[in-house]
Design a protein around this motif. Structure first.
Motif, PDB file in Angstrom:
ATOM      1  N   ASP A   4       0.830  -1.209   0.000  1.00  0.00           N
ATOM      2  CA  ASP A   4       0.000   0.000   0.000  1.00  0.00           C
ATOM      3  C   ASP A   4       0.863   1.257   0.000  1.00  0.00           C
ATOM      4  O   ASP A   4       0.550   2.232  -0.695  1.00  0.00           O
ATOM      5  N   GLU A   5       1.935   1.242   0.784  1.00  0.00           N
ATOM      6  CA  GLU A   5       2.842   2.399   0.827  1.00  0.00           C
ATOM      7  C   GLU A   5       3.531   2.590  -0.522  1.00  0.00           C
ATOM      8  O   GLU A   5       3.713   3.726  -0.984  1.00  0.00           O
ATOM      9  N   GLN A   6       3.901   1.489  -1.151  1.00  0.00           N
ATOM     10  CA  GLN A   6       4.551   1.591  -2.457  1.00  0.00           C
ATOM     11  C   GLN A   6       3.596   2.159  -3.508  1.00  0.00           C
ATOM     12  O   GLN A   6       3.984   2.997  -4.325  1.00  0.00           O
ATOM     13  N   VAL A   7       2.339   1.688  -3.488  1.00  0.00           N
ATOM     14  CA  VAL A   7       1.353   2.188  -4.450  1.00  0.00           C
ATOM     15  C   VAL A   7       1.113   3.677  -4.243  1.00  0.00           C
ATOM     16  O   VAL A   7       1.041   4.443  -5.216  1.00  0.00           O
ATOM     17  N   GLU A   8       0.988   4.101  -2.991  1.00  0.00           N
ATOM     18  CA  GLU A   8       0.780   5.525  -2.709  1.00  0.00           C
ATOM     19  C   GLU A   8       1.983   6.342  -3.181  1.00  0.00           C
ATOM     20  O   GLU A   8       1.838   7.451  -3.722  1.00  0.00           O
ATOM     21  N   PHE A   9       3.178   5.818  -2.986  1.00  0.00           N
ATOM     22  CA  PHE A   9       4.401   6.485  -3.431  1.00  0.00           C
ATOM     23  C   PHE A   9       4.381   6.660  -4.949  1.00  0.00           C
ATOM     24  O   PHE A   9       4.698   7.739  -5.475  1.00  0.00           O
ATOM     25  N   LEU A  10       3.971   5.598  -5.676  1.00  0.00           N
ATOM     26  CA  LEU A  10       3.915   5.660  -7.136  1.00  0.00           C
ATOM     27  C   LEU A  10       2.809   6.603  -7.615  1.00  0.00           C
ATOM     28  O   LEU A  10       2.964   7.270  -8.643  1.00  0.00           O
ATOM     29  N   ARG A  11       1.694   6.662  -6.872  1.00  0.00           N
ATOM     30  CA  ARG A  11       0.636   7.615  -7.217  1.00  0.00           C
ATOM     31  C   ARG A  11       1.179   9.044  -7.197  1.00  0.00           C
ATOM     32  O   ARG A  11       0.875   9.847  -8.089  1.00  0.00           O
ATOM     33  N   LYS A  12       1.954   9.364  -6.182  1.00  0.00           N
ATOM     34  CA  LYS A  12       2.514  10.721  -6.067  1.00  0.00           C
ATOM     35  C   LYS A  12       3.489  11.003  -7.206  1.00  0.00           C
ATOM     36  O   LYS A  12       3.528  12.116  -7.739  1.00  0.00           O
ATOM     37  N   ILE A  13       4.263   9.989  -7.587  1.00  0.00           N
ATOM     38  CA  ILE A  13       5.193  10.169  -8.706  1.00  0.00           C
ATOM     39  C   ILE A  13       4.430  10.395 -10.003  1.00  0.00           C
ATOM     40  O   ILE A  13       4.772  11.285 -10.795  1.00  0.00           O
ATOM     41  N   LEU A  14       3.382   9.614 -10.229  1.00  0.00           N
ATOM     42  CA  LEU A  14       2.584   9.774 -11.441  1.00  0.00           C
ATOM     43  C   LEU A  14       1.945  11.161 -11.489  1.00  0.00           C
ATOM     44  O   LEU A  14       1.952  11.817 -12.541  1.00  0.00           O
ATOM     45  N   THR A  15       1.416  11.611 -10.362  1.00  0.00           N
ATOM     46  CA  THR A  15       0.856  12.967 -10.301  1.00  0.00           C
ATOM     47  C   THR A  15       1.924  13.998 -10.638  1.00  0.00           C
ATOM     48  O   THR A  15       1.683  14.938 -11.405  1.00  0.00           O
ATOM     49  N   GLY A  16       3.119  13.815 -10.085  1.00  0.00           N
ATOM     50  CA  GLY A  16       4.225  14.724 -10.386  1.00  0.00           C
ATOM     51  C   GLY A  16       4.606  14.699 -11.853  1.00  0.00           C
ATOM     52  O   GLY A  16       4.914  15.739 -12.450  1.00  0.00           O
ATOM     53  N   ASN A  17       4.586  13.511 -12.461  1.00  0.00           N
ATOM     54  CA  ASN A  17       4.864  13.405 -13.901  1.00  0.00           C
ATOM     55  C   ASN A  17       3.879  14.231 -14.714  1.00  0.00           C
ATOM     56  O   ASN A  17       4.264  14.948 -15.662  1.00  0.00           O
ATOM     57  N   LEU A  18       2.586  14.140 -14.367  1.00  0.00           N
ATOM     58  CA  LEU A  18       1.553  14.875 -15.108  1.00  0.00           C
ATOM     59  C   LEU A  18       1.674  16.377 -14.884  1.00  0.00           C
ATOM     60  O   LEU A  18       1.466  17.174 -15.807  1.00  0.00           O
ATOM     61  N   LEU A  19       2.044  16.790 -13.667  1.00  0.00           N
ATOM     62  CA  LEU A  19       2.235  18.218 -13.388  1.00  0.00           C
ATOM     63  C   LEU A  19       3.441  18.765 -14.148  1.00  0.00           C
ATOM     64  O   LEU A  19       3.385  19.859 -14.714  1.00  0.00           O
ATOM     65  N   SER A  20       4.521  17.999 -14.169  1.00  0.00           N
ATOM     66  CA  SER A  20       5.729  18.430 -14.880  1.00  0.00           C
ATOM     67  C   SER A  20       5.479  18.519 -16.381  1.00  0.00           C
ATOM     68  O   SER A  20       5.904  19.474 -17.053  1.00  0.00           O
TER      69      SER A  20
END
Length: 221
Positions: A137-153
């Motif tokens: 669950d922690e890993q998935v949440e971590f990847l969610r934040k990275i994906l959000t950051g990818n879309l923002l960038s």
């Protein structure tokens, strides 16, 4: 906002086995005067979202141009009859060119996507953080934040101001891949987001070399 997207596909006289990095190298060498084709500006690497991206999908070379990148591809797409990809030389027997204006950005619907090619989510710094997490669950949440950051960038580079919060979820699994002759950890699978991404654009690291290519699967209410 709307993006002008040009998709160039190239058919050869025989099966192409080389990867997208070799395709990028061919265009960068053949058309070195066009900075958007290789993302170097007077020997300095340009670290913005690439407006020209190279892919090899199911053995078919594909080049995607976005906005100014689409205009550059219009100028060069028919200026060669063969491609040198690494040690291989391939005759171009057919070209497909498709141009469209498509929506990009935050949406009032949740859209589902698949990674057509592996997603490079982790850099050297967050790779260690990811492996330090104790639960899935922690890993998935971590990847969610990275994906959000990818879309923002990605949005920032395309001069799009995201007006509200990006919501996303993902179902991915890890796999090993090669980048510049180095083993890297990548992810394949699907994700959902309240965000419109045109088909065959890349998300994450090394998108100019064909990583993180996404394709729309469905829209949810």
């Amino acid at each position: 906002m709307r993006l002008r997207i040009l998709i160039l596909t190239l058919e050869s006289d025989r099966q192409i086995r080389e990867n997208a990095s070799k395709l990028r190298g061919f265009f960068a060498t053949k058309f070195s005067d066009y900075a958007l084709l290789h993302q170097h500006n007077v020997d300095r690497l340009v670290y913005s979202y690439p407006l020209v991206q190279y892919k090899v999908i199911d053995g078919t070379p594909m080049v995607v141009g976005i906005n100014e990148g689409a205009e550059v591809l219009k100028e060069v797409y028919d200026k060669f009859d063969e491609m040198r990809l690494g040690e291989g030389v391939y005759e171009v027997v057919e070209r497909g060119i498709f141009v469209q204006d498509v929506e990009f950005g935050l949406s009032d619907k949740i859209h589902a996507y698949e990674f057509v090619t592996p997603w490079l989510a982790l850099n050297q710094k967050n790779y260690m953080k990811f492996y330090g997490l104790k639960s899935r669950d922690e890993q998935v949440e971590f990847l969610r934040k990275i994906l959000t950051g990818n879309l923002l960038s990605m949005s920032k580079s395309l001069d799009y101001q995201v007006p509200d919060r990006i919501k996303c979820d993902l179902q991915v699994r890890m796999m090993k891949n090669r980048l510049k002759d180095v083993n890297v950890m990548a992810f394949v699978g699907r994700f959902q987001a309240n965000f419109l991404i045109p088909d065959y654009l890349g998300v994450g690291k090394s998108v100019s070399r064909g990583f993180g290519v996404v394709r729309h699967v469905a829209a949810c209410d």
